[in-house]
Design a protein around this motif. Structure first.
Motif, PDB file in Angstrom:
ATOM      1  N   THR A 181       0.829  -1.205   0.000  1.00  0.00           N
ATOM      2  CA  THR A 181       0.000   0.000   0.000  1.00  0.00           C
ATOM      3  C   THR A 181       0.863   1.253   0.000  1.00  0.00           C
ATOM      4  O   THR A 181       0.609   2.205  -0.752  1.00  0.00           O
ATOM      5  CB  THR A 181      -0.929   0.004   1.223  1.00  0.00           C
ATOM      6  N   ALA A 182       1.900   1.264   0.839  1.00  0.00           N
ATOM      7  CA  ALA A 182       2.791   2.424   0.888  1.00  0.00           C
ATOM      8  C   ALA A 182       3.475   2.652  -0.448  1.00  0.00           C
ATOM      9  O   ALA A 182       3.578   3.788  -0.933  1.00  0.00           O
ATOM     10  CB  ALA A 182       3.831   2.233   1.990  1.00  0.00           C
ATOM     11  N   THR A 183       3.935   1.564  -1.073  1.00  0.00           N
ATOM     12  CA  THR A 183       4.593   1.683  -2.375  1.00  0.00           C
ATOM     13  C   THR A 183       3.641   2.249  -3.412  1.00  0.00           C
ATOM     14  O   THR A 183       4.024   3.096  -4.235  1.00  0.00           O
ATOM     15  CB  THR A 183       5.124   0.311  -2.828  1.00  0.00           C
ATOM     16  N   ALA A 184       2.386   1.815  -3.366  1.00  0.00           N
ATOM     17  CA  ALA A 184       1.405   2.307  -4.340  1.00  0.00           C
ATOM     18  C   ALA A 184       1.198   3.808  -4.200  1.00  0.00           C
ATOM     19  O   ALA A 184       1.131   4.543  -5.193  1.00  0.00           O
ATOM     20  CB  ALA A 184       0.084   1.564  -4.168  1.00  0.00           C
ATOM     21  N   GLY A 205      15.256   3.736  -0.245  1.00  0.00           N
ATOM     22  CA  GLY A 205      15.936   2.784   0.609  1.00  0.00           C
ATOM     23  C   GLY A 205      14.994   1.678   1.049  1.00  0.00           C
ATOM     24  O   GLY A 205      13.824   1.617   0.649  1.00  0.00           O
ATOM     25  N   ALA A 206      15.497   0.776   1.895  1.00  0.00           N
ATOM     26  CA  ALA A 206      14.691  -0.341   2.382  1.00  0.00           C
ATOM     27  C   ALA A 206      13.622   0.150   3.352  1.00  0.00           C
ATOM     28  O   ALA A 206      13.904   0.968   4.238  1.00  0.00           O
ATOM     29  CB  ALA A 206      15.586  -1.370   3.060  1.00  0.00           C
ATOM     30  N   ALA A 207      12.407  -0.354   3.192  1.00  0.00           N
ATOM     31  CA  ALA A 207      11.298   0.023   4.069  1.00  0.00           C
ATOM     32  C   ALA A 207      11.330  -0.824   5.332  1.00  0.00           C
ATOM     33  O   ALA A 207      11.802  -1.964   5.328  1.00  0.00           O
ATOM     34  CB  ALA A 207       9.968  -0.164   3.353  1.00  0.00           C
ATOM     35  N   VAL A 260       7.918   2.959   7.165  1.00  0.00           N
ATOM     36  CA  VAL A 260       8.879   4.059   7.030  1.00  0.00           C
ATOM     37  C   VAL A 260       9.750   3.761   5.816  1.00  0.00           C
ATOM     38  O   VAL A 260      10.460   2.751   5.783  1.00  0.00           O
ATOM     39  CB  VAL A 260       9.736   4.223   8.293  1.00  0.00           C
ATOM     40  N   GLN A 261       9.673   4.631   4.822  1.00  0.00           N
ATOM     41  CA  GLN A 261      10.370   4.416   3.554  1.00  0.00           C
ATOM     42  C   GLN A 261      11.321   5.581   3.272  1.00  0.00           C
ATOM     43  O   GLN A 261      10.879   6.706   3.037  1.00  0.00           O
ATOM     44  CB  GLN A 261       9.331   4.326   2.423  1.00  0.00           C
ATOM     45  N   PRO A 262      12.632   5.361   3.318  1.00  0.00           N
ATOM     46  CA  PRO A 262      13.567   6.434   2.957  1.00  0.00           C
ATOM     47  C   PRO A 262      13.478   6.751   1.467  1.00  0.00           C
ATOM     48  O   PRO A 262      13.485   5.839   0.628  1.00  0.00           O
ATOM     49  CB  PRO A 262      14.935   5.861   3.329  1.00  0.00           C
ATOM     50  N   LEU A 263      13.406   8.028   1.141  1.00  0.00           N
ATOM     51  CA  LEU A 263      13.314   8.478  -0.248  1.00  0.00           C
ATOM     52  C   LEU A 263      14.494   9.390  -0.542  1.00  0.00           C
ATOM     53  O   LEU A 263      14.709  10.373   0.178  1.00  0.00           O
ATOM     54  CB  LEU A 263      12.007   9.245  -0.483  1.00  0.00           C
ATOM     55  N   ASP A 284      12.291  10.769   4.907  1.00  0.00           N
ATOM     56  CA  ASP A 284      11.570   9.573   5.347  1.00  0.00           C
ATOM     57  C   ASP A 284      10.076   9.781   5.142  1.00  0.00           C
ATOM     58  O   ASP A 284       9.502  10.732   5.693  1.00  0.00           O
ATOM     59  CB  ASP A 284      11.829   9.285   6.829  1.00  0.00           C
ATOM     60  N   ALA A 285       9.449   8.911   4.366  1.00  0.00           N
ATOM     61  CA  ALA A 285       7.988   8.895   4.260  1.00  0.00           C
ATOM     62  C   ALA A 285       7.452   7.910   5.288  1.00  0.00           C
ATOM     63  O   ALA A 285       7.879   6.753   5.322  1.00  0.00           O
ATOM     64  CB  ALA A 285       7.556   8.480   2.860  1.00  0.00           C
ATOM     65  N   GLN A 286       6.546   8.368   6.142  1.00  0.00           N
ATOM     66  CA  GLN A 286       5.911   7.502   7.133  1.00  0.00           C
ATOM     67  C   GLN A 286       4.450   7.330   6.737  1.00  0.00           C
ATOM     68  O   GLN A 286       3.674   8.283   6.772  1.00  0.00           O
ATOM     69  CB  GLN A 286       6.031   8.107   8.530  1.00  0.00           C
ATOM     70  N   VAL A 287       4.103   6.116   6.336  1.00  0.00           N
ATOM     71  CA  VAL A 287       2.763   5.816   5.821  1.00  0.00           C
ATOM     72  C   VAL A 287       2.064   4.895   6.814  1.00  0.00           C
ATOM     73  O   VAL A 287       2.495   3.760   7.023  1.00  0.00           O
ATOM     74  CB  VAL A 287       2.832   5.153   4.429  1.00  0.00           C
ATOM     75  N   ALA A 288       0.995   5.381   7.442  1.00  0.00           N
ATOM     76  CA  ALA A 288       0.226   4.582   8.399  1.00  0.00           C
ATOM     77  C   ALA A 288      -0.926   3.904   7.664  1.00  0.00           C
ATOM     78  O   ALA A 288      -1.757   4.572   7.055  1.00  0.00           O
ATOM     79  CB  ALA A 288      -0.304   5.459   9.527  1.00  0.00           C
TER      80      ALA A 288
END
Length: 432
Positions: A28-31, A75-77, A89-92, A100-104
């Motif tokens: 979902t976060a990747t989408a 980076g690695a989630a 948490v996905q480093p961009l 850092d993108a934090q997707v709940a």
């Protein structure tokens, strides 16, 4: 104040309880991130809960993404559980730095929260103390009734006793270095002062080290900051080699606003340093900060204005007396937290102190601005033991730059300016 990228500061977690089959949270976060990168914020918004879609309109979200510059990779989630949700948490990597993108993601697979922060890289240890630095670093645990907090004491070479400082963080979950993007202002200050013969204690803030302590709604700003700072002062006073007659508090941002209160509660403090300290309530600063950042591109869109209007309504609710859920209040903080904040008058607290005060302010600070600086100057003009130092080229973190301040600066590595650190060292050394 808050050290998130302020355009995204209000894209906070919304609490929902939905039970349905859902895709893995990483998917979902990747989408969401793929759709934003493709320039299709409307498609990203389709994955949001209704509450988040209202708080983060597509136009605002796309403008925020574009402000980071050209994407350079990811980076690695990592995934953690938080209040019934899965937080990815996905480093961009962007041209301007790493974010850092934090997707709940809620139980139904919908995005209920989205925050972009300068990447803190907490797994990267602080660089070793340079050889021949004239100080050493040692761990120091801060005992409290709600669990100990880990800290680091920078201790000058020799036997002492040494004058000593406790560093108190700004808002948000901060580590002991107050890592913000590519910068570690507390590490710079601690080592800079220790090299000049002053011991410095820095520690992980409770919201960083023990976020489980804030799972309910019955907490205040003292629970978040003040009480732990008082405990840190007590721990420092009991440490061998420290001069208990010369303990100082240096608070940054929100920590500076609370430094007089901390000194009053402690009773062990010889003086306070207020660094980029607000003179006004966070509820007053929030709309100012957001309007400034949303207007950096020269205009505020209809969707951005709707976001600002909603923030104003949340602030009015926080200042009102009608019971309101935390999800409908600024930054998702509960009513009791805001009530405790609104009861604090930092200028009056500083005026009531008998101890000397040093105030530091950067001229390029867009988070705590000249309005606050002038309030401090007027409010403390008749105090005999007050020293003011301003630095036209410095931003909120005490790092030099040019042009209008913006969150992009926080993604670029820099160091707290030596003149600021030197001024603090001289001021502490001059206290009788």
């Amino acid at each position: 104040m808050h050290t998130t990228l302020r355009r995204g500061a209000a894209l906070m977690f919304a609490s929902l309880a939905l039970a349905a089959a859902a895709a893995p949270p990483e998917q979902t976060a990747t989408a969401v991130l793929d759709r934003l990168q493709a320039g299709d914020a409307q498609a990203a918004e389709a994955l949001f809960t209704p509450e988040l879609a209202q708080a983060a309109p597509a136009a605002t979200l796309q403008a925020l993404w574009q402000s980071f510059g050209e994407p350079r990779g990811r980076g690695a989630a990592r995934v953690t559980a938080h209040q019934g949700m899965q937080v990815v948490v996905q480093p961009l990597q962007f041209a301007t730095g790493t974010v850092d993108a934090q997707v709940a993601v809620d139980a139904a697979g919908r995005v209920a929260g989205l925050i972009f922060r300068p990447a803190a890289t907490p797994a990267t240890p602080a660089p070793d103390v340079p050889a021949g630095a004239g100080y050493r670093e040692q761990p120091l645990e801060i005992p409290t009734t709600r669990g100990s907090l880990p800290g680091t004491l920078a201790m000058p070479a020799g036997t002492g006793p040494f004058r000593a400082v406790v560093l108190v963080h700004g808002s948000g979950p901060q580590d002991r270095d107050e890592t913000i993007g590519a910068n570690r202002p507390f590490l710079d200050v601690a080592r800079g002062l220790a090299a000049q013969g002053i011991a410095v204690l820095r520690y992980d803030k409770r919201t960083h080290a023990r976020p489980q302590d804030f799972s309910g709604t019955d907490y205040t700003v003292d629970d978040e900051t003040t009480d732990d700072a008082v405990a840190a002062i007590a721990a420092l006073a009991a440490t061998a080699g420290i001069d208990p007659r010369h303990l100082y508090v240096m608070g940054h941002s929100q920590g500076g606003m609370l430094a007089p209160r901390i000194a009053s509660h402690s009773g062990k403090v010889a003086g306070v340093v207020l660094w980029s300290a607000p003179a006004r309530s966070l509820l007053t600063l929030l709309p100012e900060q957001n309007r400034y950042l949303l207007g950096l591109d020269g205009q505020i869109s209809a969707d951005e204005q709707a976001f600002l209007d909603k923030l104003d309504a949340q602030i009015a609710a926080a200042r009102g007396t009608t019971p309101t859920a935390a999800t409908d209040l600024p930054l998702g903080q509960p009513a009791r937290y805001w009530q405790s904040f609104e009861a604090i008058d930092p200028v009056a607290d500083a005026r009531a102190l008998a101890q000397p005060i040093l105030l530091l302010q950067g001229g390029r600070d867009f988070q705590v601005v000249d309005t606050d600086w002038q309030l401090w100057r007027r409010g403390l003009a008749r105090q005999r033991a007050v020293t003011f130092r301003d630095y036209p080229a410095l931003n909120h973190l005490g790092i030099a730059g040019e042009g209008p301040g913006s969150p992009k600066e926080y993604t670029r590595p820099g160091h707290v300016a030596a003149p600021l650190i030197d001024d603090v060292a001289r001021w502490i050394g001059a206290q009788p």
